[in-house]
Design an enzyme around this catalytic site. Sequence first.
Site, PDB file in Angstrom:
ATOM      1  CB  ILE A  89      -0.914   0.008   1.243  1.00 11.95           C
ATOM      2  CG1 ILE A  89      -1.770  -1.272   1.269  1.00 11.95           C
ATOM      3  CG2 ILE A  89      -1.799   1.241   1.266  1.00 11.95           C
ATOM      4  CD1 ILE A  89      -2.473  -1.473   2.590  1.00 11.95           C
ATOM      5  CB  CYS A  90       1.060   4.090  -2.267  1.00  5.52           C
ATOM      6  SG  CYS A  90       1.876   5.692  -2.432  1.00  5.52           S
TER       7      CYS A  90
END
Length: 241
Positions: A89-90
Amino acid sequence: MPMPNKNTPTVRRILKEAKELSEPDRDIHAAPTEDNLFEWHFIIRGPPSSPYEDGYYHGRINLPSNYPLAPPSFRFLQDSGRFDVNKEICLSISNFHVEEWLPAWGIRTALVALRSFMATEANGAVGSIDGVPDETKREIARKSREFKCSTCGGQRNYELLCATTEGSSTNEPQIEASVVYKSVEQQSGNNSGKYSRSIENGSDRGVSTQQIEQTSQGICRNKLTVFVSVLVAIWAVRFLF
């Protein structure tokens, strides 16, 4: 996997965080796996007043070998209606944004921010999902508590989280994602020497609201000091000439 050397700053820091995260918390559970100190599994309760609030979401954290100088990576191991399954996940507190990470932060701080971030719009971010109807998210949330992870002994999410919180409550301050992001801007000018000291001191409980207020007060005092100094200099010049 053999036990890493406990005398290194990284391992001391991880062990300290593992001990602190073993304390009861009704919204967050996190612990290293049995055979790898750098791989953690977590469960977060869905953020309140959102389609996720009845959910229990299971994920994995990977710590870099130079943690906490570099940030961890996060991924969810089950469907949430918000994040892709088994995809990093960014986040501003993840390995996608190394330049924004502060070593004073820790796993708890990051998970609190992740939990708050869950209630925001995906907006095409890496690892996020757009366009899932709220009713679908609520249905996924209701089913999420039954998810079982083989790495965690095959226990359900609900059992793992409630096993550490039965008959107790947490006193951990809730740090909203906006506070964490704000603190990045305020402290981005800190030098690496301060980072090193934060590692040796084992500071990993994040940036509290009180610390932010104290920083702001210190900045105001510094500005006032400069202003008074300028006035005194102007008065001295006028007096002498």
